[in-house]
Enzyme design. Structure first.
Site, mmCIF file in Angstrom:
data_model
loop_
_atom_site.group_PDB
_atom_site.id
_atom_site.type_symbol
_atom_site.label_atom_id
_atom_site.label_comp_id
_atom_site.label_asym_id
_atom_site.label_seq_id
_atom_site.Cartn_x
_atom_site.Cartn_y
_atom_site.Cartn_z
ATOM 1 N N SER A 57 12.431 -45.997 -1.204
ATOM 2 C CA SER A 57 12.778 -46.638 0.066
ATOM 3 C C SER A 57 14.250 -46.492 0.441
ATOM 4 O O SER A 57 14.605 -46.693 1.597
ATOM 5 C CB SER A 57 12.410 -48.127 0.034
ATOM 6 O OG SER A 57 13.211 -48.821 -0.889
ATOM 7 N N HIS A 96 17.871 -52.825 -0.931
ATOM 8 C CA HIS A 96 17.852 -52.395 0.471
ATOM 9 C C HIS A 96 19.199 -52.661 1.114
ATOM 10 O O HIS A 96 20.057 -53.341 0.550
ATOM 11 C CB HIS A 96 16.736 -53.098 1.250
ATOM 12 C CG HIS A 96 15.384 -52.496 1.019
ATOM 13 N ND1 HIS A 96 14.234 -53.034 1.542
ATOM 14 C CD2 HIS A 96 14.981 -51.404 0.312
ATOM 15 C CE1 HIS A 96 13.192 -52.306 1.176
ATOM 16 N NE2 HIS A 96 13.627 -51.313 0.423
ATOM 17 N N ASP A 123 12.522 -55.648 6.659
ATOM 18 C CA ASP A 123 11.835 -56.218 5.497
ATOM 19 C C ASP A 123 11.178 -57.572 5.735
ATOM 20 O O ASP A 123 10.737 -58.199 4.771
ATOM 21 C CB ASP A 123 12.824 -56.362 4.339
ATOM 22 C CG ASP A 123 13.255 -55.029 3.778
ATOM 23 O OD1 ASP A 123 12.567 -54.026 4.013
ATOM 24 O OD2 ASP A 123 14.290 -54.996 3.089
#
Length: 180
Positions: A57, A96, A123
């Site tokens: 990701s 992230h 998210d």
């Protein structure tokens, strides 16, 4: 086959004093590793100063298997920083980027919205039900450095536990048969 016989003979010939010395040495190694880990926690201010990137990701910035070094300071998180956070009910932390930061005027606390660089959407779907932002208690730290590919050892041992047991057995056998 001769090697196995020699190893068995070596284990049989171990004296109690030598076994105790090896056990104490192993205990010192484990204790030293735990002390270093706790010292890193104190120095970095992060509950987990080192994490492994487990998914794609964050590509192309971070690849699966990269190790990230984290630090958590009192300074507020800013948009654009790479953060590692944990969600209530999920055991594995997530790496992230903070894409939006909302600062509360009264307390100067910040709420953070995150997104993986390689993901199409933010998210919010990963957060706990009804949660729209991450708070400081969810954030484990911000990335301050990384080592590429070194985390693959952890990923392989997690995904294929038999390799972990073979490695632990081999190391145990090595400790038992060493003559120092």
């Amino acid at each position: 086959m001769d090697f196995i016989g020699e190893t068995i003979d070596s284990i049989k010939s171990i004296k109690i004093r030598q076994l105790l010395t090896q056990a104490i040495t192993l205990g010192l190694i484990v204790t030293s590793a735990l002390m270093i880990w706790k010292a890193l926690i104190c120095i970095t201010g992060s509950e987990s100063p080192v994490v492994v990137v487990l998914s794609e990701s964050m590509e192309p910035g971070f690849q699966r298997g990269d190790i990230l070094f984290l630090q958590m300071t009192k300074e507020p998180i800013r948009a654009g920083e790479i953060v590692v956070f944990s969600i209530d009910g999920r055991e594995i932390p997530i790496v992230h980027r903070a894409i939006k930061v909302h600062e509360r005027g009264d307390t100067k606390e910040v709420d953070v919205l995150t997104k993986g660089d390689n993901n199409d959407i933010d998210d919010i779907g990963l957060y706990a039900e009804g949660q729209l932002w991450l708070n400081r208690q969810h954030i484990m730290g911000r990335a301050v450095g990384f080592l590429p590919y070194v985390g693959w050892v952890t990923i392989i041992m997690t995904e294929k536990p038999f390799i972990k047991y073979i490695l632990i057995g081999a190391l145990g056998l090595l400790v038992l048969t060493s003559k120092d």
